[in-house]
Design a protein around this motif. Sequence first.
Motif, PDB file in Angstrom:
ATOM      1  N   ASP A   1       0.930  -1.133  -0.029  1.00  0.00           N
ATOM      2  CA  ASP A   1      -0.188  -0.307   0.036  1.00  0.00           C
ATOM      3  C   ASP A   1       0.610   1.327   0.176  1.00  0.00           C
ATOM      4  O   ASP A   1       0.968   2.332  -1.146  1.00  0.00           O
ATOM      5  CB  ASP A   1      -0.803   0.105   0.627  1.00  0.00           C
ATOM      6  N   ARG A   2       1.789   1.286   0.153  1.00  0.00           N
ATOM      7  CA  ARG A   2       3.310   1.765   0.730  1.00  0.00           C
ATOM      8  C   ARG A   2       3.185   3.208  -0.171  1.00  0.00           C
ATOM      9  O   ARG A   2       3.592   4.087  -0.714  1.00  0.00           O
ATOM     10  CB  ARG A   2       3.985   2.223   1.178  1.00  0.00           C
ATOM     11  N   ALA A   3       3.747   1.797  -1.157  1.00  0.00           N
ATOM     12  CA  ALA A   3       4.837   1.617  -2.496  1.00  0.00           C
ATOM     13  C   ALA A   3       3.131   1.975  -4.032  1.00  0.00           C
ATOM     14  O   ALA A   3       3.617   3.283  -4.445  1.00  0.00           O
ATOM     15  CB  ALA A   3       4.865   0.585  -2.651  1.00  0.00           C
ATOM     16  N   LEU A   4       2.455   1.681  -3.190  1.00  0.00           N
ATOM     17  CA  LEU A   4       1.272   2.299  -4.867  1.00  0.00           C
ATOM     18  C   LEU A   4       0.793   3.185  -4.145  1.00  0.00           C
ATOM     19  O   LEU A   4       0.223   4.282  -5.186  1.00  0.00           O
ATOM     20  CB  LEU A   4       0.029   0.682  -4.312  1.00  0.00           C
ATOM     21  N   ASP A   5       0.480   3.649  -3.289  1.00  0.00           N
ATOM     22  CA  ASP A   5       0.421   5.215  -2.913  1.00  0.00           C
ATOM     23  C   ASP A   5       1.413   5.920  -3.261  1.00  0.00           C
ATOM     24  O   ASP A   5       0.837   7.051  -4.103  1.00  0.00           O
ATOM     25  CB  ASP A   5       0.450   5.471  -1.025  1.00  0.00           C
ATOM     26  N   ALA A   6       2.152   5.843  -3.089  1.00  0.00           N
ATOM     27  CA  ALA A   6       3.149   6.726  -3.896  1.00  0.00           C
ATOM     28  C   ALA A   6       3.580   6.681  -5.328  1.00  0.00           C
ATOM     29  O   ALA A   6       3.682   7.723  -5.913  1.00  0.00           O
ATOM     30  CB  ALA A   6       4.595   5.743  -3.085  1.00  0.00           C
ATOM     31  N   LEU A   7       2.860   5.414  -5.937  1.00  0.00           N
ATOM     32  CA  LEU A   7       3.393   5.156  -7.928  1.00  0.00           C
ATOM     33  C   LEU A   7       2.087   5.736  -8.223  1.00  0.00           C
ATOM     34  O   LEU A   7       2.267   6.330  -9.316  1.00  0.00           O
ATOM     35  CB  LEU A   7       3.595   4.097  -7.158  1.00  0.00           C
ATOM     36  N   ILE A   8       1.058   5.621  -7.408  1.00  0.00           N
ATOM     37  CA  ILE A   8      -0.445   6.482  -7.472  1.00  0.00           C
ATOM     38  C   ILE A   8      -1.275   6.923  -7.475  1.00  0.00           C
ATOM     39  O   ILE A   8      -1.522   6.831  -6.384  1.00  0.00           O
ATOM     40  CB  ILE A   8      -1.306   4.682  -8.279  1.00  0.00           C
ATOM     41  N   PRO A   9      -0.340   8.024  -6.924  1.00  0.00           N
ATOM     42  CA  PRO A   9      -0.852   9.334  -5.911  1.00  0.00           C
ATOM     43  C   PRO A   9      -2.579  10.034  -6.151  1.00  0.00           C
ATOM     44  O   PRO A   9      -2.592   9.608  -7.475  1.00  0.00           O
ATOM     45  CB  PRO A   9       0.064  10.700  -5.924  1.00  0.00           C
ATOM     46  N   PRO A  10      -3.162   9.778  -5.268  1.00  0.00           N
ATOM     47  CA  PRO A  10      -4.633  10.185  -5.344  1.00  0.00           C
ATOM     48  C   PRO A  10      -4.262  11.292  -5.994  1.00  0.00           C
ATOM     49  O   PRO A  10      -3.882  12.215  -6.009  1.00  0.00           O
ATOM     50  CB  PRO A  10      -4.858   9.692  -4.023  1.00  0.00           C
ATOM     51  N   PRO A  11      -5.726  11.743  -7.066  1.00  0.00           N
ATOM     52  CA  PRO A  11      -6.095  12.857  -7.463  1.00  0.00           C
ATOM     53  C   PRO A  11      -6.171  13.346  -6.125  1.00  0.00           C
ATOM     54  O   PRO A  11      -6.407  13.801  -5.536  1.00  0.00           O
ATOM     55  CB  PRO A  11      -7.421  12.480  -8.406  1.00  0.00           C
ATOM     56  N   VAL A  12      -4.882  15.486  -6.555  1.00  0.00           N
ATOM     57  CA  VAL A  12      -4.900  15.815  -5.964  1.00  0.00           C
ATOM     58  C   VAL A  12      -6.599  16.640  -5.449  1.00  0.00           C
ATOM     59  O   VAL A  12      -7.928  16.782  -6.794  1.00  0.00           O
ATOM     60  CB  VAL A  12      -4.497  17.321  -6.493  1.00  0.00           C
ATOM     61  N   PRO A  13      -7.147  16.801  -3.866  1.00  0.00           N
ATOM     62  CA  PRO A  13      -8.985  17.369  -4.620  1.00  0.00           C
ATOM     63  C   PRO A  13      -8.893  18.804  -4.629  1.00  0.00           C
ATOM     64  O   PRO A  13      -7.567  19.540  -4.429  1.00  0.00           O
ATOM     65  CB  PRO A  13      -8.956  16.838  -3.125  1.00  0.00           C
ATOM     66  N   HIS A  14      -9.971  19.173  -5.207  1.00  0.00           N
ATOM     67  CA  HIS A  14     -10.325  20.524  -5.373  1.00  0.00           C
ATOM     68  C   HIS A  14     -10.632  21.475  -4.488  1.00  0.00           C
ATOM     69  O   HIS A  14     -11.732  20.937  -3.355  1.00  0.00           O
ATOM     70  CB  HIS A  14     -10.909  20.400  -7.107  1.00  0.00           C
ATOM     71  N   SER A  15     -10.538  22.628  -4.171  1.00  0.00           N
ATOM     72  CA  SER A  15     -10.478  23.422  -2.838  1.00  0.00           C
ATOM     73  C   SER A  15     -11.038  24.011  -3.049  1.00  0.00           C
ATOM     74  O   SER A  15     -11.058  25.030  -4.813  1.00  0.00           O
ATOM     75  CB  SER A  15      -8.861  23.607  -1.973  1.00  0.00           C
TER      76      SER A  15
END
Lengths: 200, 200
Positions: free
Chosen positions: A186-200
């Motif tokens: 999970d740590r590696a996947l979080d880094a490799l496929i970062p979640p889309p940046v939420p619109h603020s």
Amino acid sequence: MPRTVDRAEQRRQIGAAVLRLASEQGLDEVSVRTVAAASGRSPGAVQKYFRTKDEMLSFAAELAGERFEERMAAVDTARPPREALRALVLATLPVDAERRAEAAAQLAFALRAAHHTELGAIRRRVDQEVREALGAWLASAGIGRGADPAADRLALADAVIALSDGLALRLLYAPDDREALLCALDRALDALIPPPVPHS
Amino acid sequence: MPRTVDRAEQRRQIGAAVLRLASEQGLDEVSVRTVAAASGRSPGAVQKYFRTKDEMLSFAAELAGERFEERMAAVDTARPPREALRALVLATLPVDAERRAEAAAQLAFALRAAHHTELGAIRRRVDQEVREALGAWLASAGIGRGADPAADRLALADAVIALSDGLALRLLYAPDDREALLCALDRALDALIPPPVPHS
């Protein structure tokens, strides 16, 4: 054996016995004699379908590659990319008895491939297929960055394949580290496929 | 052999022959007989130091683990974290003949460890040592995020170990993919250890 069971099916049954033996006892223990015993045949009956141990191993390696690709193809990739990629990796990690058997056989073939031309060629071809399938799927998920997004996706695919092989290897001899290794995934996947940046 | 060569040195010489054989021909080919031939001894002389094949393999696995840790310890970790981590991984990847031999032996032991209690225990201990050393080094480099930075560093360490093992495995049977696999390593390290955000 009923006569209606054809040659291809006989070969598949023997190939399945090779995978079972390789995973339970290691590839050293695979021989025409042990495979014959494990599949309820005489050595002569096995040799009707495979003349040599190497021929038998190459066929079993192809079979393992097919199963691996079938498992990957069965994953629903319509989910968000990070979740779908996790499911793809989990589909092949040795976290239950069946996948443990397949992973052990796959890794044993991979290692033997360093010394055997034909197994090496099979393994490299399967890698290319998996890599291109992953690359195409990353493209459809809109992933890929920099000046050459296609090259970026292949690098990402190779990294995920390596991560997955490394985790599989360790899970085989350290099954109790399962929780820690899933955290690492999970740590590696979080880094490799970062979640889309939420619109603020 | 001169009498002044002591028992520990004899064992190390035989262990080195085991690693050489395992990397050149695969672990299947390692036996008291083949190791004796490869190290210029009689089978009886080898058995004076190792009673069984398993005892010989366990010793060689320890030796490979030591070499691996020495290679890691020799890396200058005073460089920026991303560069130092890359150097740590490269120090053990099979990109030249010597490291190829060590990696092949290490991976063969890892796979055999799934079926052999003693090799499994050695391999798990070496993993823990490498994992904790990496974790401590990541801490000193100020890396670690979230509510539990220590756990985050261990997850990161496990991911890097898996990535490194997976790349090593593939480099053994696909040495021509070296450039692509180094791109994959860089892609993964960029994601795992992102460069500090520049002040604007």
